[in-house]
Design an enzyme around this catalytic site. Structure first.
Site, PDB file in Angstrom:
ATOM      1  CD1 TRP A 151     -14.640   6.279  -4.999  1.00 22.36           C
ATOM      2  CD2 TRP A 151     -15.411   7.677  -6.559  1.00 22.36           C
ATOM      3  NE1 TRP A 151     -13.594   7.096  -5.382  1.00 22.36           N
ATOM      4  CE2 TRP A 151     -14.038   7.968  -6.335  1.00 22.36           C
ATOM      5  CE3 TRP A 151     -16.111   8.433  -7.495  1.00 22.36           C
ATOM      6  CZ2 TRP A 151     -13.361   8.969  -7.021  1.00 22.36           C
ATOM      7  CZ3 TRP A 151     -15.441   9.434  -8.185  1.00 22.36           C
ATOM      8  CH2 TRP A 151     -14.077   9.698  -7.950  1.00 22.36           C
ATOM      9  CG  ASN A 152     -15.062   5.404 -11.325  1.00 24.55           C
ATOM     10  OD1 ASN A 152     -15.344   4.322 -10.822  1.00 24.55           O
ATOM     11  ND2 ASN A 152     -14.193   5.508 -12.315  1.00 24.55           N
ATOM     12  CE  LYS A 175     -15.780  -2.146   2.153  1.00 27.37           C
ATOM     13  NZ  LYS A 175     -15.743  -0.858   1.387  1.00 27.37           N
ATOM     14  N   PRO A 176     -19.707  -2.116  -2.199  1.00 26.49           N
ATOM     15  CG  PRO A 176     -21.711  -0.965  -1.871  1.00 26.49           C
ATOM     16  CD  PRO A 176     -21.035  -2.287  -1.604  1.00 26.49           C
ATOM     17  N   GLY A 228     -10.601  -0.337  -8.787  1.00 28.92           N
ATOM     18  CA  GLY A 228     -10.162   0.696  -7.854  1.00 28.92           C
ATOM     19  C   GLY A 228      -8.722   1.084  -8.082  1.00 28.92           C
ATOM     20  CB  SER A 229      -6.511   3.218  -6.107  1.00 25.86           C
ATOM     21  OG  SER A 229      -6.422   2.586  -4.840  1.00 25.86           O
ATOM     22  CD  GLU A 250     -10.443  -0.694 -14.539  1.00 25.29           C
ATOM     23  OE1 GLU A 250      -9.872  -0.087 -13.604  1.00 25.29           O
ATOM     24  OE2 GLU A 250     -11.322  -0.183 -15.235  1.00 25.29           O
ATOM     25  CG  LEU A 251      -5.543  -2.661  -9.977  1.00 29.19           C
ATOM     26  CD1 LEU A 251      -4.220  -3.213  -9.475  1.00 29.19           C
ATOM     27  CD2 LEU A 251      -6.556  -2.566  -8.847  1.00 29.19           C
ATOM     28  CB  CYS A 284      -9.620   3.750 -14.611  1.00 29.77           C
ATOM     29  SG  CYS A 284     -10.762   2.768 -15.621  1.00 29.77           S
ATOM     30  CD  GLU A 383      -6.163   6.439 -11.930  1.00 30.21           C
ATOM     31  OE1 GLU A 383      -6.940   5.975 -12.766  1.00 30.21           O
ATOM     32  OE2 GLU A 383      -5.946   5.894 -10.822  1.00 30.21           O
TER      33      GLU A 383
END
Length: 478
Positions: A151-152, A175-176, A228-229, A250-251, A284, A383
């Site tokens: 979401w960022n 999927k946002p 995301g996470s 990309e986590l 991130c 994080e």
């Protein structure tokens, strides 16, 4: 501001969810309603999968030149709606105006850069040492891709997936995040307005337990990609094993920001502020743990706190704020938990840590600085993803290298020094996918990816295309 009711974009059409459900989006700055979106479920996910499968057959057969024409047509349409899209990001997740401008630039750059990058790819010629055959490696589109977005950076993240997927010849289901879906749904409206080929791009949002699980466990997708996470990434990997799928992720990150005593201190200060409090720390690659050599630590900490005290908080299309609210009450409450844990274990609150006066409505948090942070504190291990800056002194190169690498994450890292020998040493031994020295640069042509628990593959650069392509060896007897 109210964006009204926004529909799913599936198979070239704007449609209600099959269950007719709607989901309300709340502005994090004032807790007011800003939109309702169609709220998808398993059935909508299945429809999108079938549409994407058909869309892939059409899209992958198009010559790159025709795919490029469609992508540039989409780029122009997005540019024409830039004001509405910027406003959507400001109101759906509290982004500053300057931050929203960055998102728009990112998606526009991606739609222009990736077709050219795909055009520049060449088949690989493989030598035959016996001179009996001619060999080459060729690339072709992998198939249907599913993209899960954080979401960022609502539109930057869309661009990072749309660009390489479409250029490579894949169809895409996006999927946002349910926290910031408005701008992605508006991209669906733009796609519909230009009659983009049906099924090539599909956009839907709903409960992850229904929508994401249906998409991930299906055997239709050839590619699963996400931003995301790490926890979400691990869940998707576990659920994906119904078939062999390519993964691009990309986590999370826990970036060290290391300042040596011979560094350009003013520049390091500027970047340590920007990389921590930009986007309210919800990045991130944010400076998560700031290590400063003990000889300059007192003066650096004093200057840093003074700079933080002058940051301007605000929201809306006003172009002056440095920082907006956090995205949700849950995320802000987590910040309070990190601060409480650190203080209970001996850290010192230098500034911030409270809800700003006059901003009790919404999810605001003062920019916060902690000193005395130790490795046993959550704020060191996790994080942060918020406006909390832990600043710690170090004594030697060996000590700070061990501290920097003491994390499960391996995304970004930053070092500031003018010692070339030290630069070489840390470039070799820092265990991160990105090492930035005496400055910071991110761009569509530069690879962005992590190691360890920070991901698989890359966003940005020509390397992102690899997530959406498969290789074939062709050998012909002479």
């Amino acid at each position: 501001m109210d964006f009204g009711y926004l529909k799913l974009y599936i198979n070239g059409n704007l449609v209600d969810a099959t269950n007719k459900k709607r989901h309300t989006i709340i502005c994090p700055a004032n807790e007011e309603k800003v939109a309702e979106i169609a709220w998808a479920d398993e059935e909508d996910a299945k429809i999108a999968l079938q549409a994407a499968q058909k869309g892939f057959v059409y899209w992958s057969a198009l010559p790159l030149a025709e795919r490029t024409e469609w992508m540039l047509r989409l780029r122009t349409a997005i540019a024409n709606k830039a004001d509405e899209l910027r406003a959507a990001m400001v109101y759906e997740m509290g982004k500053t105006y300057a931050g929203a401008v960055e998102d728009i630039e990112a998606i526009l750059n991606a739609l222009e850069w990736y077709p050219a990058a795909m055009k520049n790819r060449r088949d690989e010629q493989i030598p035959d040492y016996e001179n009996t055959h001619i060999h080459k490696m060729v690339h072709q589109a992998a198939g249907v891709a599913v993209a899960y977005l954080a979401w960022n950076f609502p539109l930057l993240n869309v661009g990072f997936k749309l660009g390489p997927a479409l250029a490579a010849g894949c169809s895409l289901i996006i999927k946002p995040s349910a926290l910031s879906p408005i701008s992605a749904y508006l991209i669906g409206e733009i796609l519909h307005s230009i009659n983009f080929p049906a099924g090539v791009v599909n956009i839907l949002c709903g409960p992850s337990s229904q929508v994401a699980t249906t998409l991930t466990t299906s055997k239709i997708p050839a590619v699963l990609t996400m931003i995301g996470s790490t926890a979400t990434g691990l869940k998707i990997i576990a659920e994906s094993t119904t078939s062999i799928k390519k993964l691009g992720m990309e986590l999370g990150g826990n970036a060290p920001f290391i300042v040596f005593e011979d560094a350009a201190i003013a520049q390091a200060l500027d970047l340590a502020i920007g990389l921590k409090f930009g986007n309210s720390g919800q990045i991130c690659v944010a400076a998560n743990r700031i290590f400063v050599h003990k000889n300059i630590y007192p003066s650096f900490l004093k200057a840093y706190v003074e700079r933080v005290s002058n940051l301007k908080l605000g929201h809306g299309i006003d172009k002056t704020p440095d920082m907006g609210p956090m995205v949700s009450r849950k995320d802000r409450d987590r910040m309070f938990g990190l601060i409480e844990d650190a203080l209970s274990k001996g850290a010192k609150l230098e500034i911030g840590g409270k809800i700003p006066k006059g901003k009790e409505k919404g999810y605001w948090l003062e920019p916060t600085v902690l000193s005395g942070v130790k490795p046993n504190m959550r704020v060191y291990r996790e994080e942060i993803f918020g406006p909390i800056a832990p600043i710690m002194p170090f004594d030697s190169d060996e000590e700070v290298l061990a501290l920097a690498n003491d994390t499960e994450y391996g995304l970004a890292s930053y070092i500031f020094t003018n010692d070339n020998k030290r630069i070489q040493y840390f470039s070799k031994h820092l265990n991160f996918g990105e090492i930035q020295i005496n400055g910071v640069k991110y761009a569509i042509h530069l690879p962005h990816g992590g190691i360890k628990n920070s991901g698989i593959g890359h966003d940005c650069s020509h390397l992102a295309l690899d997530d959406y392509l498969v290789k074939k060896r062709i050998s012909m007897a002479i």
